[in-house]
Enzyme design. Structure first.
Site, PDB file in Angstrom:
ATOM      1  CD  GLU A 280       7.940  -0.881  -5.827  1.00 21.53           C
ATOM      2  OE1 GLU A 280       8.179  -0.356  -4.788  1.00 21.53           O
ATOM      3  OE2 GLU A 280       7.866  -2.114  -6.024  1.00 21.53           O
ATOM      4  CE  LYS A 338       5.964   0.950  -0.477  1.00 18.36           C
ATOM      5  NZ  LYS A 338       7.043  -0.213  -1.262  1.00 18.36           N
ATOM      6  CB  CYS A 384       5.591  -2.892  -3.397  1.00 18.65           C
ATOM      7  SG  CYS A 384       6.324  -4.383  -3.297  1.00 18.65           S
TER       8      CYS A 384
END
Length: 509
Positions: A280, A338, A384
């Site tokens: 990330e 995301k 994540c």
């Protein structure tokens, strides 16, 4: 008198209040979570909690006792959230004393429903005690489902994750997640740990349940590891410091490190087909729009696909936390934004009047999607925080061949947080029947098969490279097909069975 009650009798009188005892029981239950996995404590904690709820004396008191248990459980289970504040103490020193207690305060409310379900049951005979166990377990599942979706959602510290320990037994015990997800594991845990409330017969019934549970898991994994594809994944774990420096020399040094690790990874991976993964936000360049950065990657990787964490500036001018797929010198071949952002860390929820996220935060993407990158199997990306959300991590209309979770857990140091995150992420593989590749900045990086079998790992706080073959996916699982609907049905009908036992109990009184 149970061992817990004997211990409580020795506590000084001023601390013998039921609220304090439930708080202590919550603290004790938290040591069953990763990375401790002290599961046997639950076989004493759950009966002790159910006993105290039965004698609460009123529904308000029962709700209070349930909240006290939840507060103790989450206070210890979530203490790691303080670590980012300590890393940035110069700016957020004021939040250090409040972060973990405030989050524990909020999540403790989800224990009120199970507490009220138990309070409503007179535990005067075996049928009544069995009803209490069933209602507690079913209500706990429904409460967990609410915790996933209400107020942005925070599905953390579920009891089902307690079984994701290493070894053949741990692998066997997580297999029911393929049917009902982590929620079914939580349901079975609450049932098995609560049955000793019935005395010797309850202990025997708990042993039988555990034996059947383990037998199912061993049978499901008896064929051994899933077969491997011809694709090799090469994971970079650079272990960059956080928050890091944003000066030009520091960013250039970081970029050179990314490229050097990519070259080293491809040397170790050997002849392709290969897939290189960066964690990330590993790229300091905006890869979707920076042609020079993509050319620099191509100079090292050639036409090998590189799936890299990168910020992305969308067409509407909003900033996204993204995964960008680079293949050769041309334009980015695919990207994913995301969509499950971290509240307050990456955005401020709309129902909060003050915008407190540093820098204004990110804009969420449209939702789960499958990336089709030329030359490699279709991939379901997760960034994540997204990996902790069971049942909503893939596009149901376009099932991927594998899952990829890129993350940066360096913010949480060597606390319990990264271990809990890894255990929960591992369960996503079992639930979906898909292999999952986990690449984090500072660890734990891993290649995990579709049964949850860990094929290789690179531990915390280490810089390095992990090379592994990508496993083959299993056919879609029941949970993969029906998602959280399956879990809700299991929780609801467990409560229905509890009501039946309650009726039997009342007729026998």
């Amino acid at each position: 008198m149970s061992p817990i009650d004997q211990l409580a009798a020795r506590v000084p009188r001023r601390l013998r209040g039921e609220a304090w005892q439930c708080f202590a029981l919550g603290l004790l239950a938290a040591v069953a979570l990763p990375p401790f996995y002290l599961l046997p404590v639950l076989w004493f904690v759950v009966p002790a909690l159910l006993t105290r709820l039965a004698r609460a004396g009123g529904w308000r008191r029962a709700a209070w006792l349930g909240w006290c248990f939840g507060f103790g459980f989450n206070l210890l289970g979530l203490f790691w959230v303080t670590e980012p504040m300590l890393i940035m103490a110069s700016n957020f020193w004021w939040a250090v004393p409040f972060a973990a207690p405030a989050l524990a305060f909020a999540t403790a409310f989800y224990m009120i429903l199970p507490a009220l379900a138990v309070f409503a049951v007179p535990q005067r005979n075996q049928a009544g005690r069995l009803a209490a166990v069933l209602l507690f377990a079913g209500a706990l599942v429904l409460s967990n489902l609410a915790q996933e979706f209400l107020f942005t959602g925070f599905p953390w510290n579920y009891w089902g994750a307690d079984w994701a320990f290493a070894g053949r037994l741990g692998l066997a015990m997580i297999q029911p997640a393929a049917i009902g997800g982590i929620f079914l594991l939580t349901l079975l845990t609450a049932l098995a740990a609560g049955l000793p409330l019935l005395g010797r017969r309850g202990w025997a019934a708990s042993a039988v349940l555990l034996a059947l549970w383990a037998g199912f898991g061993f049978a499901r994994t008896s064929a051994g590891p899933a077969p491997l594809t011809r694709y090799t994944v090469a994971l970079l774990q650079p272990d960059f410091a956080v928050p890091g420096s944003f000066t030009q020399p520091a960013l250039q040094a970081r970029w050179r490190r990314d490229l050097a690790l990519t070259r080293e990874a491809l040397d170790k991976a050997g002849k392709g087909p290969n897939i290189v993964v960066w964690p990330e936000t590993a790229s300091p360049a905006l890869l979707q729009t920076d042609a020079a950065a993509r050319a620099a990657i191509a100079a090292v990787a050639g036409n090998t696909p590189v799936l890299a964490g990168s910020f992305r500036l969308a067409a509407d001018g909003s900033m996204r936390n993204s995964l960008v797929a680079v293949e050769g010198k041309g334009p980015a071949v695919a990207w994913y934004d995301k969509w499950k952002l971290v509240p307050f860390g990456e955005y401020t929820p709309a129902w909060i009047p003050l915008k407190v996220t540093p820098g204004g935060g990110f804009t969420p993407g449209p939702g789960p999607r499958t990336l089709h990158v030329p030359g490699i199997p279709s991939v379901g990306p997760l960034i994540c925080y997204e990996s902790i959300f069971p049942g909503i991590i893939t596009d149901p209309k376009d099932r991927p061949a594998w899952l990829l979770n890129i993350s940066d857990n360096a913010w949480f140091g060597d606390t319990t947080g990264p271990y809990q995150d890894f255990a929960t992420t591992r369960l996503r593989a079992v639930e979906e029947g898909l292999p999952i590749v986990v690449d984090t900045n500072s660890g734990i990086s891993a290649v995990i098969g579709p049964h949850g079998r860990v094929a290789g790992t690179l531990g915390l706080d280490r810089a390095g490279i992990l090379i592994g073959k990508l496993p083959v996916a299993l056919p879609v699982t029941p949970f993969g097909r029906f998602s959280v609907t399956m879990s809700g049905i299991l929780g609801f009908y467990t409560m229905v069975l509890g009501v039946v036992c309650l009726i039997v109990s009342i007729t026998l009184m």
